[in-house]
Design an enzyme around this catalytic site. Sequence first.
Site, mmCIF file in Angstrom:
data_model
loop_
_atom_site.group_PDB
_atom_site.id
_atom_site.type_symbol
_atom_site.label_atom_id
_atom_site.label_comp_id
_atom_site.label_asym_id
_atom_site.label_seq_id
_atom_site.Cartn_x
_atom_site.Cartn_y
_atom_site.Cartn_z
ATOM 1 N N LYS A 188 0.887 -1.177 0.000
ATOM 2 C CA LYS A 188 0.000 0.000 0.000
ATOM 3 C C LYS A 188 0.922 1.224 0.000
ATOM 4 C CE LYS A 188 -1.828 3.029 1.913
ATOM 5 N NZ LYS A 188 -1.626 4.445 1.513
ATOM 6 N N GLU A 263 9.901 2.014 10.487
ATOM 7 C CA GLU A 263 10.940 3.011 10.321
ATOM 8 C C GLU A 263 10.251 4.353 10.371
ATOM 9 O OE1 GLU A 263 13.180 3.700 6.729
ATOM 10 O OE2 GLU A 263 13.889 5.417 7.850
ATOM 11 N N CYS A 297 13.879 10.795 6.286
ATOM 12 C CA CYS A 297 13.886 10.433 7.710
ATOM 13 C C CYS A 297 15.276 10.597 8.301
ATOM 14 C CB CYS A 297 13.350 9.029 7.901
ATOM 15 S SG CYS A 297 14.160 7.833 6.843
ATOM 16 N N GLU A 394 11.001 16.752 14.525
ATOM 17 C CA GLU A 394 11.271 16.529 13.103
ATOM 18 C C GLU A 394 10.424 17.490 12.273
ATOM 19 O OE1 GLU A 394 9.870 12.878 11.202
ATOM 20 O OE2 GLU A 394 11.819 12.685 10.238
#
Length: 433
Positions: A188, A263, A297, A394
């Site tokens: 997906k 992750e 990331c 972040e």
Amino acid sequence: MRAMDAHTNDRKPDLTKCDILIDGSWQPSLEGRTIPAASPSDGEVFSYIQDSDSPDIDAAVSAARRAFEDGPWARMSATERGRLLLKSAQIVADQSEELAALEAQDTGKPMTQARNDISAAMRYLEYYGGAADKVHGETIPFLPTHGVQTIREPLGVTAHITPWNYPAQMFGRTLAPALAMGNAVVLKPAEDACMTPLRLAAILQQAGFPPGSLNVVTGAGETAGAALSRHPGIDFVSFTGSPEVGSAVQAAAAANHVACTLELGGKSPQIVFDDCNLDDAVPAIVNAIIQNSGQTCSAGSRVLVQNQAFDRIVDELAARFCKLVAAPHYEDRDLGPLISDRQLRRVHRYLDASENPDPVAQGVVASSAPPGGHYVAPTLYAPVDQALAIAHEEVFGPVLCCMPFETEEEAIRIANGTDYGLVSAVWTRDGGR
Ligand code: NAD
């Protein structure tokens, strides 16, 4: 660089490829809803993807189960699986320019970056193609009367939920090892950018992956993604994306007692000691935050600099930041737009916080950038208090924060002072560090 524009426009994606792949057949979602696909560079809709839901996920998982338990995929040797991956890698290499143009259009990333990403996707297929028949168990000495051996087996039906920042690379990274081992997979991809995963699936099919071994279902996270992660027919979940959704996916996997890998994000520090070679460090530090417009990331979003070198590093970074230009993918400049208006608003929430110091330097958005695109100028802050949100959360944008330190212990304390732990870099000539 305008020539690239013409090149991209020459290669409009084939809309028929935006169906979903279930049991070897490309088809619309059962409920027939679609989601427009717009290029982040100009906001223009250039295609539509299927907005799948639970019934499509049920069909994909059932097809994968059948392929895993019976049929050509279940009977295929590891050597044959490896050959299919290697053949896929070759087709990706042959079509790399077209795939890169599609990746750039769909994500807004500059063509050079998109080319690198397609090359990385190809290498994942190649690497795991070579590895497929080299996965061995062990024979373990136990008792004179008992031999012990371990056998490595596929998990079964594996679910893969991937983000929008590196769609092609993520396809290769998550699916190639699963397929090499003989799992039957359901992917997906992210609804914000999933053109290259669909194309790559078609390439794997062309290479000979049999029906049901590889299924790709596009759609919204809250519906298609959630239905996949909680599906009782899957044996493993691989997820890459935000920490919030990662928690939900982990809970869904736990409810079914299946393993998952997550992750999530990062606030990765670059730790710069005053003995380092600045000529090496500075360009690498800039690249580590502007690559993919900071939507990585592992982006190096914090620079920790030893006191003696602080002013010099900041001056050199500022000189480079002032020259950075955010522009549409086809101009192939320093960085492209952000993926979406939602992501642009998120980054602006950080940039506009009243607690922030004034930026030391900012790049520019090219005057040629179409008004419908999601552009933000790369921004450098120094020095930044670790307590500020821009310093420890972040941002997922081209925003770099510099912080001074004196001792190694202080550097480690600041580096570890966030909720994240993904990667870090140390710049020094002292190998003992
Ligand atoms: P997200 O976590 O919402 O989406 C990632 C994937 O999960 C997509 O395929 C999405 O459709 C799916 N998803 C969303 N909700 C779901 C649910 N309830 N159940 C199952 N699947 C679901 O990430 P995003 O909105 O695309 O980005 C938000 C933030 O995530 C970013 O700002 C960044 O911090 C982080 N992010 C990290 C990475 C990474 O590589 N680690 C990549 C993209 C985003």
